[in-house]
Every structure is written in C-alpha cells, then in structure tokens.
Design a protein around this motif. Structure first.
Motif, PDB file in Angstrom:
ATOM      1  N   ASP A 215      -5.583   6.908   5.926  1.00 47.94           N
ATOM      2  CA  ASP A 215      -5.578   5.589   6.557  1.00 47.94           C
ATOM      3  C   ASP A 215      -4.163   5.119   6.864  1.00 47.94           C
ATOM      4  OD1 ASP A 215      -8.289   5.495   6.492  1.00 47.94           O
ATOM      5  OD2 ASP A 215      -8.458   3.928   4.975  1.00 47.94           O
ATOM      6  N   LEU A 216      -3.194   5.563   6.071  1.00 45.63           N
ATOM      7  CA  LEU A 216      -1.802   5.192   6.327  1.00 45.63           C
ATOM      8  C   LEU A 216      -1.160   6.075   7.393  1.00 45.63           C
ATOM      9  CD1 LEU A 216       0.749   3.535   5.531  1.00 45.63           C
ATOM     10  CD2 LEU A 216       1.245   5.377   3.890  1.00 45.63           C
ATOM     11  N   LEU A 217      -1.316   7.387   7.258  1.00 43.92           N
ATOM     12  CA  LEU A 217      -0.592   8.337   8.111  1.00 43.92           C
ATOM     13  C   LEU A 217      -1.314   8.635   9.422  1.00 43.92           C
ATOM     14  CD1 LEU A 217       0.451  10.817   5.279  1.00 43.92           C
ATOM     15  CD2 LEU A 217       1.827   8.980   6.287  1.00 43.92           C
ATOM     16  N   ASP A 218      -2.629   8.541   9.426  1.00 43.66           N
ATOM     17  CA  ASP A 218      -3.420   8.786  10.636  1.00 43.66           C
ATOM     18  C   ASP A 218      -4.489   7.698  10.696  1.00 43.66           C
ATOM     19  OD1 ASP A 218      -4.639   9.787  12.857  1.00 43.66           O
ATOM     20  OD2 ASP A 218      -5.341  11.648  11.937  1.00 43.66           O
ATOM     21  N   PRO A 219      -4.084   6.450  10.944  1.00 38.98           N
ATOM     22  CA  PRO A 219      -4.980   5.312  10.745  1.00 38.98           C
ATOM     23  C   PRO A 219      -6.166   5.317  11.690  1.00 38.98           C
ATOM     24  CG  PRO A 219      -2.954   4.629  11.834  1.00 38.98           C
ATOM     25  CD  PRO A 219      -2.744   6.047  11.398  1.00 38.98           C
ATOM     26  N   PRO A 220      -7.230   4.635  11.271  1.00 40.63           N
ATOM     27  CA  PRO A 220      -8.380   4.477  12.156  1.00 40.63           C
ATOM     28  C   PRO A 220      -8.002   3.712  13.419  1.00 40.63           C
ATOM     29  CG  PRO A 220      -8.910   3.813   9.892  1.00 40.63           C
ATOM     30  CD  PRO A 220      -7.425   3.988   9.960  1.00 40.63           C
ATOM     31  N   VAL A 221      -8.829   3.834  14.424  1.00 42.31           N
ATOM     32  CA  VAL A 221      -8.673   3.010  15.619  1.00 42.31           C
ATOM     33  C   VAL A 221      -9.076   1.587  15.251  1.00 42.31           C
ATOM     34  CG1 VAL A 221      -9.516   2.561  17.952  1.00 42.31           C
ATOM     35  CG2 VAL A 221      -9.101   4.918  17.197  1.00 42.31           C
ATOM     36  N   ASP A 222      -8.177   0.646  15.467  1.00 43.55           N
ATOM     37  CA  ASP A 222      -8.493  -0.756  15.226  1.00 43.55           C
ATOM     38  C   ASP A 222      -9.114  -1.338  16.483  1.00 43.55           C
ATOM     39  OD1 ASP A 222      -7.578  -1.261  12.506  1.00 43.55           O
ATOM     40  OD2 ASP A 222      -5.577  -0.828  13.290  1.00 43.55           O
ATOM     41  N   ILE A 223     -10.331  -1.856  16.349  1.00 42.96           N
ATOM     42  CA  ILE A 223     -11.030  -2.463  17.480  1.00 42.96           C
ATOM     43  C   ILE A 223     -11.026  -3.971  17.271  1.00 42.96           C
ATOM     44  CG2 ILE A 223     -13.159  -2.527  18.807  1.00 42.96           C
ATOM     45  CD1 ILE A 223     -13.822   0.247  17.742  1.00 42.96           C
ATOM     46  N   HIS A 224     -10.133  -4.648  17.968  1.00 40.29           N
ATOM     47  CA  HIS A 224     -10.028  -6.096  17.873  1.00 40.29           C
ATOM     48  C   HIS A 224     -10.955  -6.704  18.929  1.00 40.29           C
ATOM     49  CE1 HIS A 224      -6.527  -5.474  15.327  1.00 40.29           C
ATOM     50  NE2 HIS A 224      -5.976  -4.727  16.277  1.00 40.29           N
ATOM     51  N   ILE A 225     -11.989  -7.394  18.480  1.00 45.07           N
ATOM     52  CA  ILE A 225     -12.984  -7.943  19.394  1.00 45.07           C
ATOM     53  C   ILE A 225     -12.788  -9.454  19.479  1.00 45.07           C
ATOM     54  CG2 ILE A 225     -15.439  -8.242  19.870  1.00 45.07           C
ATOM     55  CD1 ILE A 225     -15.958  -5.696  18.252  1.00 45.07           C
TER      56      ILE A 225
ATOM     57  N   ALA B 215       0.835  -1.203   0.000  1.00 40.45           N
ATOM     58  CA  ALA B 215       0.000   0.000   0.000  1.00 40.45           C
ATOM     59  C   ALA B 215       0.872   1.256   0.000  1.00 40.45           C
ATOM     60  CB  ALA B 215      -0.927  -0.003   1.217  1.00 40.45           C
ATOM     61  N   GLU B 216       1.924   1.259   0.790  1.00 43.59           N
ATOM     62  CA  GLU B 216       2.826   2.405   0.825  1.00 43.59           C
ATOM     63  C   GLU B 216       3.477   2.635  -0.539  1.00 43.59           C
ATOM     64  OE1 GLU B 216       5.571   1.540   3.926  1.00 43.59           O
ATOM     65  OE2 GLU B 216       4.276   2.333   5.511  1.00 43.59           O
ATOM     66  N   ALA B 217       3.903   1.560  -1.184  1.00 39.55           N
ATOM     67  CA  ALA B 217       4.528   1.695  -2.501  1.00 39.55           C
ATOM     68  C   ALA B 217       3.540   2.265  -3.505  1.00 39.55           C
ATOM     69  CB  ALA B 217       5.042   0.337  -2.976  1.00 39.55           C
ATOM     70  N   MET B 218       2.286   1.847  -3.429  1.00 40.20           N
ATOM     71  CA  MET B 218       1.263   2.346  -4.346  1.00 40.20           C
ATOM     72  C   MET B 218       1.003   3.827  -4.125  1.00 40.20           C
ATOM     73  SD  MET B 218      -1.179  -1.006  -4.014  1.00 40.20           S
ATOM     74  CE  MET B 218      -2.641  -0.272  -4.748  1.00 40.20           C
TER      75      MET B 218
END
Length: 627
Positions: A536-546, A509-512
């Motif tokens: 989404d790369l530089l200020d990503p969402p909060v990941d909610i792992h349930i 994704a970074e390369a793209m």
C-alpha cells in the motif's frame, strides 16, 4: 524450556492441541464475571480461581506463593479434557488451593495475557513467580505429571534463599525484556518486501493438496489476502494458483461443513480431510471475504458460492439478534458434525459463545461491506451491506467507552483499549465510508485515531498492544509493540491519509514500517500483513475520489462500480460537495458535477462521469500499470 527461570523435568505426554466447549459459571466466585469449564462432569470449579489482576499477584507475593496461570478458551477441547482430568484430581485440587494462587484466563477475552504467556497451544499451563515471571510451563498436562511439577515448584519456592536468588534474576530478565520490546531495529523499507514474502509463501505452498506446509493446516487468512493484493498489482499466475487451490481444497474437503455451512478451524491432516471441528468468527469473516474476492477476481463461481454459504452459516448460527453482532465461536462436537442434516436435527446444536468480540466482528463487517460489491446478486449485496453497517453501529454504540473500544461485550463492555480491536474497527470504519458515502464513518475513524494517541510510542515507532492501567500485573505491565497489528495500523493510516489529505499519517505509517524492515522475514508467513502494508505504501491502490454533487444519484452508481472492481487495488473516497468544500479545494476539484477522479498518489490519470467510463478507465489504468 526456553524463557523459564527454572529447569524442571518436562511433563510426559504433554499435548499441544485445542478445540471448543460449553460455559458454566463458577459457583463460589465473586471477583470474576464468568468462568468457562467443560460441559462434561468435572471438578475444576473447586479450584479457587482468581482473576488476572494486580491484587491477585500482590496476594501471591504477600503469601510467598507461586501463581498457577491457566489460559483456556470456551471452544478448547483439550482445556475441557484438562478440566475433566487434571483439574478434577482431588490431590491436585488440594495442592493448588493450598500452595498456589490459581488464575484462570479466557484467551478470547484477554488476548494480551495470552500473547505474553502462551506456551504453544491451549490450554496453557504456566507456573509463575508473584512478579509474573515464568518458572515452568506447558500446554495440556496430565494428572501424574502435573502432581510432579507442582511438588517441584512448591518445594523450590518455599525456600527463602531460593526466592532471594530468583528476585535478582527476575530484575535482570525484566530489564533486558523492556529494552528489546521498545528498541526499533529497522532501516530503509525494503522495496522487494512484497516479492520476498510472496516467494516465501510460494515455497511453503503445498502443490499437491493446497494450503501451506505439509502437516496440520490452518487457513492463514492474512496470507491469502496478501496474495490477492499481490495479484492485483502483478497478475502473477502463481499467486492465483495458491489462493484458488487452497480455498477450493479447504471448501471441498473435510474442513468445510456441507450441512450448516462454514469452515472449521483447521485441518489435522495435510489433505484437509480431518478437521478440528470448532468454528471461529476470527477466521470465518476473513475467509468469507477471501472467497468473495477470489470468486470475483478469477471468475470462480464456486468460490463466490462458498462466500455466500459462509454468511448463511454466520447468520443462522452465530448471529446474536439481541446485541446486533456475531458471537465468537461454536464448539467442536465430532459426533454432531459426523451426522447428515437429518441426524443433526435429532441432536442439540454445539454450544455457541454469544459474546461479541470487537476485532472479529469488525473484520467480518469489513468483509461484508467490501465483499458486497463483488457479488452478482443485488439481494446479496444489500444484505451484506446492511449487516456490515449494523455490526459497526453495534460496536460504536455498545463497546466504545471514553473514546476507545472494549474487547468484548457480554451484556456490558470489558477490557478497554486493546490495539487489535481499535485497528480492525478503524479498517472496517473506512470500508463503511467507502461503501456508503456517509461521512459519519470517516469522522468516527478520525475520532478513534485521535483517542488512540495514548497508545502510540514515538520512541518505538509503533502502537502499544494495550492501554496500561493501574491493575496491570506480571508481563502484562510490559509495553509491547506487536508486529501484525502495527502492520494493519500502517494500512489504516495510509488509507485515512488518502481520504483526508493529511500527510502526517503517511509519515507515521512509513516510520512504523521502517521499524520492521530488517526483521520482517523472520516472521515467516505471518509477515503477510506487513507485506500488504508495504504494498500500500510502495505500490498504492488507485484512489478514486468521487465528488458527490448535491441532489445527484450518480455518485451511488460510481461507488458501486468502483467497489465492484476486483482486478485492481482501489480505495474509494466519496466527497460530499456540500460538506467537503475544503477537501475539494485542496484537490482542485469542482463541486458542481458528480465525477470520479482516478489517481495514484497526487497524480491523477483519468476522470469518469458514468459507471461505464469508470470501468473503462480502471481497465486502461490496470493495463498501463502492468505493462
């Protein structure tokens, strides 16, 4: 005209307008599955239309004839006018059939052809060499102008010396184009990408009437969603104003159908008072979700109501019960839409294209699944979720062929392997996984991503827009790496990595994104999709792992609460403790309790065991992020 190999006097009174129409079969055609002509009297079917194929272009070459490429759409008003006028002129029919190899392409079915040859609107009228290079082109061309252009091109191309000189020029043009399309030009990702695109959209915003620009106005759905993403990170009041004012102006003006519901395609006027009357799933799914998001984010009950009303229209008019998805569009019919409900009841409904288009259905499904949690009514939430998942099951059941999705379904699937269809299906599949907690959807996403390796060009740092085949002809044979679709794919890869822990997807994704880092601003408002990916790369969402412990219903409550969070950007990652032991071990989570972990990247900042605790943790995390 730029890009043309010949200089031909431009046809007078060319129109770059478009609208929608009824489909009729071509009476004498055997090689094409279906052609669409105007529902009004016309003779366009008397032209010996060919499919866009290698065999067609080879025929043109063997006969030393130029190709007439007509790109139309079932909904296109001016395409129908051209059928009724230019393509019904007996002299023009005769010249085309005798001196050209005519090709007719439906834009909705073949966006790859349209992307390479569109001349600024529909219809597109392109005169090509047998190699597929542009000799001359325009949009709507009236009969007298068309007759003149056809004579000039035919006269030129009938001369062997002219054809020889063209062949040399064609080789130069194709070589240069191939180098441009594949060579990355980027560098480090601009940390100010989001703010730069926001500033551009802010300057283009019409403060008086809403929307963007001061001429005819399209909804610019990706721009609206980027602004909502931007607001989630910044709480910027200007972003809120642009979205609310624009959506309210569209919904409150002539661009919205107050009888049957749904947005018309665009406004011909600055103040949204006079629409172009076709309705298109391509925009309706995204606008429905934008209204649901804005309604929940800003406490705007009116926009939430519009979201529900758009779904009412989609279900009542575009839903194809037989195939399990939404049709592509409904025709523009100015007389019909001028009526009130009683007047409409006396008239036939404008024609609906029942064809299922993968990308547009996937976009609608994602909006339904993610928008469901933003609605206050349990009944609405359940209905939106059911429809969204049903659509995705249809896509995987009816349109998946040898690992890749096809473009459209009209009883059988057609045109396998276009990037836009894979990208939107992946995005919707991730939404289904977050909404339902069903690991089937994450598995399907992974399988489709693996099959898509055939589209990835490591040298170009991006995905090609289509699967190459032996039947490729003209510019369709050229590899292109499209900007917006690759931006969406970058978001898919980032989200999939967050839900699987596989870092290689982040690297890609970074390369793209680096590929376009020096050029994204040149895309203007169309850079919104890229800016959303950069966010989404530089200020990503909060990941909610349930963690979903065996036998616990609490995980459902935690998912519902997480997806109801409108004010923060979140990604919801349900992990079944029974099947996700490796994933839990990699994250360092226990499998014996149902709990939600809130993380930014690899750093977790809170855990919650109840829906109330999750809501509080998100609120605190949001305040800390903004502060």
């Amino acid at each position: 005209m730029q890009g043309c190999l010949l200089s031909v006097a431009p046809p007078p009174s060319c129109k770059q307008l478009d609208g929608r129409v009824q489909a009729q079969p071509h009476a004498n055609r055997t090689s094409m599955s279906e052609l669409h002509f105007s529902p009004r009297p016309n003779r366009a079917s008397e032209i010996a239309w060919h499919p866009y194929s290698e065999a067609t272009f080879s025929e043109a070459k063997s006969q030393a004839k130029p190709v007439l490429l007509a790109i139309s759409a079932v909904w296109c008003h001016w395409c129908h006018v051209m059928d009724e006028t230019t393509y019904s002129d007996p002299g023009i029919i005769k010249v085309i059939n005798e001196q050209y190899v005519p090709v007719r392409v439906d834009n909705d079915q073949r966006p790859d052809v349209n992307a390479r040859y569109n001349m600024g609107g529909w219809p597109t009228t392109a005169l090509l060499t047998p190699e597929g290079e542009l000799l001359h082109g325009g949009t709507y061309v009236p009969p007298d102008a068309m007759a003149s252009v056809l004579r000039q091109i035919s006269s030129f191309y009938s001369d062997p010396e002219s054809r020889l000189a063209l062949a040399k020029k064609i080789l130069e043009v194709k070589t240069a184009r191939a180098a441009r399309s594949k060579t990355p030009t980027g560098g480090d990702i601009d940390p100010n990408t989001a703010s730069s695109v926001f500033a551009l959209l802010s300057s283009d915003f019409d403060d008086e009437y809403g929307g963007f620009g001061t001429d005819q106005k399209f909804p610019h759905v990706p721009a609206l969603h980027f602004l909502l993403d931007y607001w989630q990170r910044t709480q910027d009041g200007r972003a809120q104003t642009i979205v609310q004012v624009s959506l309210r102006a569209m919904a409150g003006g002539g661009m919205y159908d107050r009888v049957d519901g749904g947005f018309f395609r665009y406004s011909t006027t600055r103040d949204f008072s006079v629409p172009h009357f076709e309705k298109m799933l391509e925009d309706l799914g995204g606008l429905m979700y934008a209204c649901a998001r804005a309604g929940a984010m800003f406490g705007d009950a009116a926009l939430s109501a519009v979201a529900r009303d758009v779904k009412r229209y989609l279900d009542a008019h575009l839903w194809n019960e037989e195939w399990g998805g939404y049709g592509g569009s409904q025709d523009a019919d100015e007389e019909f839409y001028a009526q009130d409900s009683q007047g409409r009841a006396a008239l036939a409904q404008p024609y609906v294209d029942r064809t299922l288009y993968t990308a547009w259905n996937a976009q609608a499904a994602a909006g339904l699944l993610l928008g469901a949690g933003l609605l206050s009514s349990d009944a609405d939430t359940a209905a939106w979720s059911r429809t969204g998942e049903l659509i995705l099951n249809t896509l995987w059941d009816r349109l998946l062929v040898d690992g890749l999705l096809c473009r459209y379904y009209d009883g059988t699937p057609h045109v396998r392997g276009l990037l836009v269809d894979q990208a939107w299906a992946l995005w919707a599949g991730l939404a289904a996984f977050s909404k339902t907690g069903n690991a089937l959807w994450l598995a399907r996403v992974g399988e489709l991503l693996a099959a898509m390796e055939i589209l990835y060009d490591a040298d170009a740092h991006g995905y090609a827009d289509r699967l190459t085949t032996q039947d490729d002809a003209g510019k369709v044979a050229d590899v292109t790496v499209p900007f917006e679709e690759n931006a969406l794919m970058a978001r898919v890869l980032l989200a999939y990595s967050a839900m699987t822990g596989d870092a290689k997807h982040v690297e890609r994704a970074e390369a793209m994104l680096r590929r376009y880092s020096q050029t994204y601003q040149a895309y203007g408002s169309f850079a919104a999709s890229y800016a959303a990916a950069a966010l989404d790369l530089l200020d990503p969402p909060v990941d909610i792992h349930i963690v979903q412990a065996a036998g616990s219903r609490l995980s459902d409550e935690l998912r519902v609460q997480a997806l109801a969070c409108a004010t923060s950007a979140v990604r919801v990652d349900p992990i079944d403790a029974r099947t996700g032991a490796d994933r839990l071990q990699a994250l360092g989570y226990a499998a014996d309790n149902t709990v939600a972990y809130l993380c930014r990247g690899k750093a977790c900042f809170a855990r919650a065991s109840t829906a109330a605790e999750l809501a509080e943790a998100l609120a605190v995390g949001k305040a800390a992020s903004i502060g």
